[in-house]
Write a protein that holds these residues in place. Structure first.
Motif, mmCIF file in Angstrom:
data_model
loop_
_atom_site.group_PDB
_atom_site.id
_atom_site.type_symbol
_atom_site.label_atom_id
_atom_site.label_comp_id
_atom_site.label_asym_id
_atom_site.label_seq_id
_atom_site.Cartn_x
_atom_site.Cartn_y
_atom_site.Cartn_z
ATOM 1 N N TRP A 130 0.975 -1.150 0.041
ATOM 2 C CA TRP A 130 -0.023 -0.142 -0.026
ATOM 3 C C TRP A 130 0.868 0.966 0.082
ATOM 4 N N PHE A 131 0.560 2.187 -0.865
ATOM 5 C CA PHE A 131 1.132 3.523 -0.882
ATOM 6 C C PHE A 131 -0.059 4.400 -0.706
ATOM 7 N N ARG A 132 0.321 5.648 -0.486
ATOM 8 C CA ARG A 132 -0.385 6.772 -0.531
ATOM 9 C C ARG A 132 0.221 8.103 -0.952
ATOM 10 N N GLN A 133 -0.801 9.090 -1.569
ATOM 11 C CA GLN A 133 -0.188 10.169 -1.956
ATOM 12 C C GLN A 133 -1.385 11.445 -1.390
ATOM 13 N N ALA A 134 -0.809 12.293 -1.106
ATOM 14 C CA ALA A 134 -1.444 13.527 -0.344
ATOM 15 C C ALA A 134 -1.362 14.631 -1.571
ATOM 16 N N PRO A 135 -2.194 15.640 -1.418
ATOM 17 C CA PRO A 135 -2.126 16.519 -2.921
ATOM 18 C C PRO A 135 -0.844 17.356 -2.440
ATOM 19 N N GLY A 136 -0.238 17.453 -3.781
ATOM 20 C CA GLY A 136 1.157 18.190 -3.768
ATOM 21 C C GLY A 136 2.308 17.502 -3.071
ATOM 22 N N THR A 137 2.130 16.141 -3.006
ATOM 23 C CA THR A 137 3.330 15.318 -2.402
ATOM 24 C C THR A 137 3.500 14.142 -3.320
ATOM 25 N N GLU A 138 4.610 13.498 -3.345
ATOM 26 C CA GLU A 138 4.883 12.404 -3.808
ATOM 27 C C GLU A 138 4.448 10.804 -3.341
ATOM 28 N N ARG A 139 4.144 9.908 -3.902
ATOM 29 C CA ARG A 139 3.717 8.891 -3.419
ATOM 30 C C ARG A 139 4.499 8.053 -2.324
ATOM 31 N N GLU A 140 3.854 7.755 -1.183
ATOM 32 C CA GLU A 140 4.899 7.263 -0.381
ATOM 33 C C GLU A 140 4.291 5.810 -0.015
ATOM 34 N N PHE A 141 5.365 5.100 0.538
ATOM 35 C CA PHE A 141 5.201 3.790 1.130
ATOM 36 C C PHE A 141 4.537 3.963 2.348
ATOM 37 N N VAL A 142 3.542 3.106 2.618
ATOM 38 C CA VAL A 142 2.900 2.718 3.725
ATOM 39 C C VAL A 142 3.166 1.328 4.398
ATOM 40 N N ALA A 143 2.979 0.257 3.775
ATOM 41 C CA ALA A 143 3.155 -1.098 4.209
ATOM 42 C C ALA A 143 3.353 -2.164 3.088
ATOM 43 N N ASP A 144 4.009 -3.274 3.347
ATOM 44 C CA ASP A 144 3.814 -4.326 2.294
ATOM 45 C C ASP A 144 3.865 -5.642 2.989
ATOM 46 N N ILE A 145 3.610 -6.870 2.342
ATOM 47 C CA ILE A 145 3.585 -8.076 2.769
ATOM 48 C C ILE A 145 4.065 -8.944 1.733
ATOM 49 N N PRO A 146 4.859 -9.954 2.202
ATOM 50 C CA PRO A 146 5.089 -10.954 1.211
ATOM 51 C C PRO A 146 4.249 -11.864 0.963
ATOM 52 N N TRP A 147 4.280 -12.862 -0.083
ATOM 53 C CA TRP A 147 3.403 -13.801 -0.218
ATOM 54 C C TRP A 147 2.998 -14.997 0.933
ATOM 55 N N SER A 148 3.896 -14.936 1.730
ATOM 56 C CA SER A 148 3.784 -16.076 2.823
ATOM 57 C C SER A 148 2.966 -15.008 3.986
ATOM 58 N N GLY A 149 2.734 -13.672 4.066
ATOM 59 C CA GLY A 149 1.967 -13.045 5.022
ATOM 60 C C GLY A 149 2.674 -12.663 6.110
ATOM 61 N N ASP A 150 3.899 -13.331 6.278
ATOM 62 C CA ASP A 150 4.710 -12.847 7.534
ATOM 63 C C ASP A 150 5.768 -11.819 7.128
ATOM 64 N N ASN A 151 6.441 -11.363 8.088
ATOM 65 C CA ASN A 151 7.519 -10.191 7.726
ATOM 66 C C ASN A 151 7.080 -9.100 7.006
ATOM 67 N N THR A 152 5.896 -8.722 7.738
ATOM 68 C CA THR A 152 5.273 -7.455 7.012
ATOM 69 C C THR A 152 6.338 -6.380 7.284
ATOM 70 N N TYR A 153 6.042 -5.126 6.805
ATOM 71 C CA TYR A 153 7.014 -3.999 6.989
ATOM 72 C C TYR A 153 6.138 -2.686 6.818
ATOM 73 N N TYR A 154 6.268 -1.696 7.630
ATOM 74 C CA TYR A 154 5.680 -0.530 7.713
ATOM 75 C C TYR A 154 6.420 0.749 7.750
ATOM 76 N N ALA A 155 5.966 1.866 7.189
ATOM 77 C CA ALA A 155 6.691 3.167 7.462
ATOM 78 C C ALA A 155 6.597 3.514 8.843
ATOM 79 N N ASP A 156 7.463 4.304 9.351
ATOM 80 C CA ASP A 156 7.349 4.666 10.704
ATOM 81 C C ASP A 156 6.223 5.327 10.939
ATOM 82 N N SER A 157 5.718 6.158 9.972
ATOM 83 C CA SER A 157 4.581 6.942 10.177
ATOM 84 C C SER A 157 3.095 6.238 10.615
ATOM 85 N N VAL A 158 3.160 5.038 10.307
ATOM 86 C CA VAL A 158 2.103 4.190 10.436
ATOM 87 C C VAL A 158 2.122 2.977 11.449
#
Length: 122
Positions: free
Chosen positions: A36-64
């Motif tokens: 998942w990424f997100r983009q606020a008006p006037g900003t670049e698209r930023e990473f939010v979180a991702d998940i591998p095929w296995s569902g473990d080792n998820t990774y998050y942006a510090d902000s969330v």
């Protein structure tokens, strides 16, 4: 033809919750990292979180981290983003993306959904 279709966006008050969902088709879903990424008006698209095929080792942006949870269902070809304790700064269009290898860089993804808008009122 690969399709990623997001849903679940809307208007919510600060402190509230929303659950976004992304339905994927046309790809071997269980072989892909989903993000998942997100983009606020006037900003670049930023990473939010991702998940591998296995569902473990998820990774998050510090902000969330600690507020958002990413999950996937390989049987249904869906990936969800549970968003709790929402803040006004979480207001953005949220995009689902897919890639064979995980990355936090938006420019490394070429499979995207159309986005779903999340507005958090303070």
């Amino acid at each position: 033809q690969v399709q990623l279709v997001e849903s679940g966006g809307g208007l919510v008050q600060a402190g509230g919750s929303l659950r976004l969902s992304c339905a994927a088709s046309g790809l071997a879903f269980s072989r892909y990292f989903m993000a998942w990424f997100r983009q606020a008006p006037g900003t670049e698209r930023e990473f939010v979180a991702d998940i591998p095929w296995s569902g473990d080792n998820t990774y998050y942006a510090d902000s969330v981290k600690g507020r958002f949870t990413i999950s996937r269902d390989n049987a249904k070809n869906t990936v969800d983003l549970q968003m709790n304790s929402l803040k006004s700064e979480d207001t953005a269009v949220y995009y689902c993306a897919a890639r064979r290898v995980g990355s936090t860089r938006a420019d490394e993804y070429d499979l995207w959904g159309q986005g779903t808008r999340v507005t958090v009122s303070s």
